[in-house]
Design a protein around this motif. Structure first.
Motif, mmCIF file in Angstrom:
data_model
loop_
_atom_site.group_PDB
_atom_site.id
_atom_site.type_symbol
_atom_site.label_atom_id
_atom_site.label_comp_id
_atom_site.label_asym_id
_atom_site.label_seq_id
_atom_site.Cartn_x
_atom_site.Cartn_y
_atom_site.Cartn_z
ATOM 1 N N LEU A 118 0.810 -1.223 0.000
ATOM 2 C CA LEU A 118 0.000 0.000 0.000
ATOM 3 C C LEU A 118 0.843 1.273 0.000
ATOM 4 O O LEU A 118 0.297 2.369 0.024
ATOM 5 C CB LEU A 118 -0.932 0.008 1.214
ATOM 6 N N ARG A 119 2.148 1.122 -0.014
ATOM 7 C CA ARG A 119 3.080 2.248 -0.071
ATOM 8 C C ARG A 119 2.954 3.171 1.146
ATOM 9 O O ARG A 119 3.124 4.386 1.056
ATOM 10 C CB ARG A 119 2.911 3.046 -1.370
ATOM 11 N N SER A 398 1.926 12.874 -12.057
ATOM 12 C CA SER A 398 2.326 11.567 -11.552
ATOM 13 C C SER A 398 3.162 11.701 -10.276
ATOM 14 O O SER A 398 2.932 10.994 -9.288
ATOM 15 C CB SER A 398 3.117 10.812 -12.623
ATOM 16 N N ARG A 399 4.107 12.631 -10.266
ATOM 17 C CA ARG A 399 4.947 12.822 -9.084
ATOM 18 C C ARG A 399 4.140 13.367 -7.910
ATOM 19 O O ARG A 399 4.361 12.978 -6.758
ATOM 20 C CB ARG A 399 6.122 13.756 -9.398
ATOM 21 N N ALA A 400 3.207 14.255 -8.192
ATOM 22 C CA ALA A 400 2.385 14.836 -7.115
ATOM 23 C C ALA A 400 1.485 13.775 -6.491
ATOM 24 O O ALA A 400 1.335 13.711 -5.261
ATOM 25 C CB ALA A 400 1.558 16.007 -7.650
ATOM 26 N N LEU A 405 -0.048 11.749 -2.126
ATOM 27 C CA LEU A 405 -1.127 10.794 -1.861
ATOM 28 C C LEU A 405 -0.653 9.352 -1.767
ATOM 29 O O LEU A 405 -1.438 8.466 -1.413
ATOM 30 C CB LEU A 405 -2.193 10.913 -2.966
ATOM 31 N N GLY A 406 0.598 9.099 -2.114
ATOM 32 C CA GLY A 406 1.096 7.729 -2.085
ATOM 33 C C GLY A 406 0.547 6.865 -3.193
ATOM 34 O O GLY A 406 0.574 5.636 -3.102
ATOM 35 N N VAL A 407 0.097 7.489 -4.263
ATOM 36 C CA VAL A 407 -0.516 6.785 -5.389
ATOM 37 C C VAL A 407 0.485 6.730 -6.535
ATOM 38 O O VAL A 407 0.830 7.755 -7.120
ATOM 39 C CB VAL A 407 -1.814 7.481 -5.845
ATOM 40 N N ALA A 408 0.965 5.543 -6.841
ATOM 41 C CA ALA A 408 1.945 5.362 -7.922
ATOM 42 C C ALA A 408 1.232 5.144 -9.235
ATOM 43 O O ALA A 408 0.483 4.165 -9.399
ATOM 44 C CB ALA A 408 2.854 4.176 -7.623
#
Length: 409
Positions: A118-119, A398-400, A405-408
């Motif tokens: 879940l990062r 993508s980086r933001a 948010l920890g969303v890859a």
């Protein structure tokens, strides 16, 4: 005890915002302005079953706190415990005919795997109750010798009357405390206690149960609340920035922990801010091990669900809200992830500079993740409809999404 590996957090242009967050103790919002190193203690699992959605929602909330702090260029000192000896763990081991230490080790390992998938950013210190016993025993002795604790048939109880600030975390009245104590591991009906809600600090050895040398306390094992206090005082001392956990920990766990520490040190407060995540329900009831109505992260992963979609499902609800897990929640998250990935896969797109600031503003406003998701939804919709000419925009989005948010993607 070791934690799990950290995922890289991308650097973003500019700087984040100081976080305004709801403080349980005051009932209002406060602005967190830590020093160069922000300090957060989040209560960990009792490892007698796998990580369920309620756990994941809680740790996701405090992962966001860390990410907001990191975006302000602060360092984060995060500590989490593991209650690797307690009644529920021992009861489960007996039920299943399993050694309690093997059960704890297996479920803790699975928890690490789920957090990695879940990062979730790992704690700097991940500390078990068992390994903390040498630190716990002297604290209980100090409380007893100072008159803040008393013995009852070999067990040692904390006297809540010894802390003038007792009740300041939860704000509950005596009857509400008594009812919650009975529901959440206390023993308010035990004869001989000075106050029905006085919690146990040290449990004298019981036949057939594990015990450790308690020096002048005699053989036994620690109570639940003093465990976290010993760990937090070891790594932080008093007045650390955030004490976090699920809303079911407000009382008795966080109330008692604060009083233990304040009675030990004579200082106040134990934590500057108390932050609590809402509960997750299934079929109309709070998701809990006692009810058996659990959605396990590991099972979803085994079924082929992308952990990033699970994370998006968590983020779609405000951290303080109580909400219900349904198939529709997961379906929406899977579809959102597909839209976002399609949007950032193009070579250019609409400018994203303002979007990054929108995400920052949303998270600084009491971790309003649903508002942050809606902002990225709008950018993705504009990308799908008209596109844009900013070659750096998809990469920035993508980086933001990853950093904040920890969303890859």
């Amino acid at each position: 005890m070791h934690a799990w590996p950290a995922s890289e957090v991308p650097a973003l242009p500019g700087s984040g915002r100081d976080l305004r967050i709801h403080d349980t103790a005051t009932g209002g919002r406060v602005t967190l302005v830590p020093g160069p190193v922000a300090r957060i203690y989040v209560c960990g699992i009792t490892p007698y079953d796998a990580t369920h959605m309620g756990h994941a929602a809680t740790y996701n909330a405090f992962d966001l706190v860390q990410r907001v702090w990191l975006d302000t260029k602060r360092q984060v000192h995060y500590v989490q415990n593991v209650t690797d000896v307690d009644d529920p763990l021992l009861e489960r081991a007996i039920r299943d005919g399993e050694d309690w230490t093997a059960l704890a080790e297996r479920e803790t390992a699975l928890f690490r795997e789920d957090m990695t998938a879940l990062r979730m950013l790992p704690p700097r210190h991940y500390v078990g109750a068992v390994e903390s016993i040498p630190k716990i025993v002297p604290l209980v002795e100090r409380l007893r010798d100072a008159g803040a604790a008393y013995e009852l048939e070999g067990d040692v109880y904390f006297s809540v009357a010894s802390d003038p600030a007792f009740g300041g975390v939860s704000g509950l009245d005596a009857e509400a405390m008594r009812l919650l104590s009975a529901e959440r591991g206390g023993d308010p009906e035990r004869p001989g206690k000075k106050n029905p809600v006085d919690p146990m600090l040290w449990m004298a050895a019981r036949p057939g149960e594990p015990s450790w040398d308690g020096a002048s306390l005699g053989p036994g094992r620690p109570g639940w609340h003093i465990e976290c206090v010993a760990i937090a005082l070891e790594y932080f001392g008093m007045g650390f920035d955030v004490q976090g956990g699920g809303s079911d920990l407000v009382f008795p766990h966080h109330e008692m922990g604060a009083s233990h520490a304040q009675a030990l040190t004579g200082e106040h407060p134990y934590a500057q801010t108390y932050v609590h995540a809402g509960m997750v329900a299934l079929n109309g009831e709070k998701m809990s091990k006692s009810k058996g109505n659990l959605v396990f992260i590991s099972k979803l992963r085994r079924d082929g669900v992308d952990p990033v979609a699970i994370r998006l499902a968590l983020l779609s609800h405000h951290y303080r809200a109580d909400w219900e897990w349904t198939d529709a929640v997961l379906t929406e998250a899977v579809e959102r992830l597909a839209r976002w990935r399609a949007a950032v896969s193009r070579p250019d797109g609409p400018s994203a500079d303002a979007l990054v600031e929108e995400i920052r503003d949303a998270l600084a406003d009491d971790l309003d993740a649903p508002r942050a998701l809606a902002a990225i939804d709008r950018w993705a919709a504009a990308q799908a409809a008209d596109g844009g000419t900013d070659e750096g925009a998809p990469g920035l989005v993508s980086r933001a999404a990853d950093a904040l948010l920890g969303v890859a993607l």
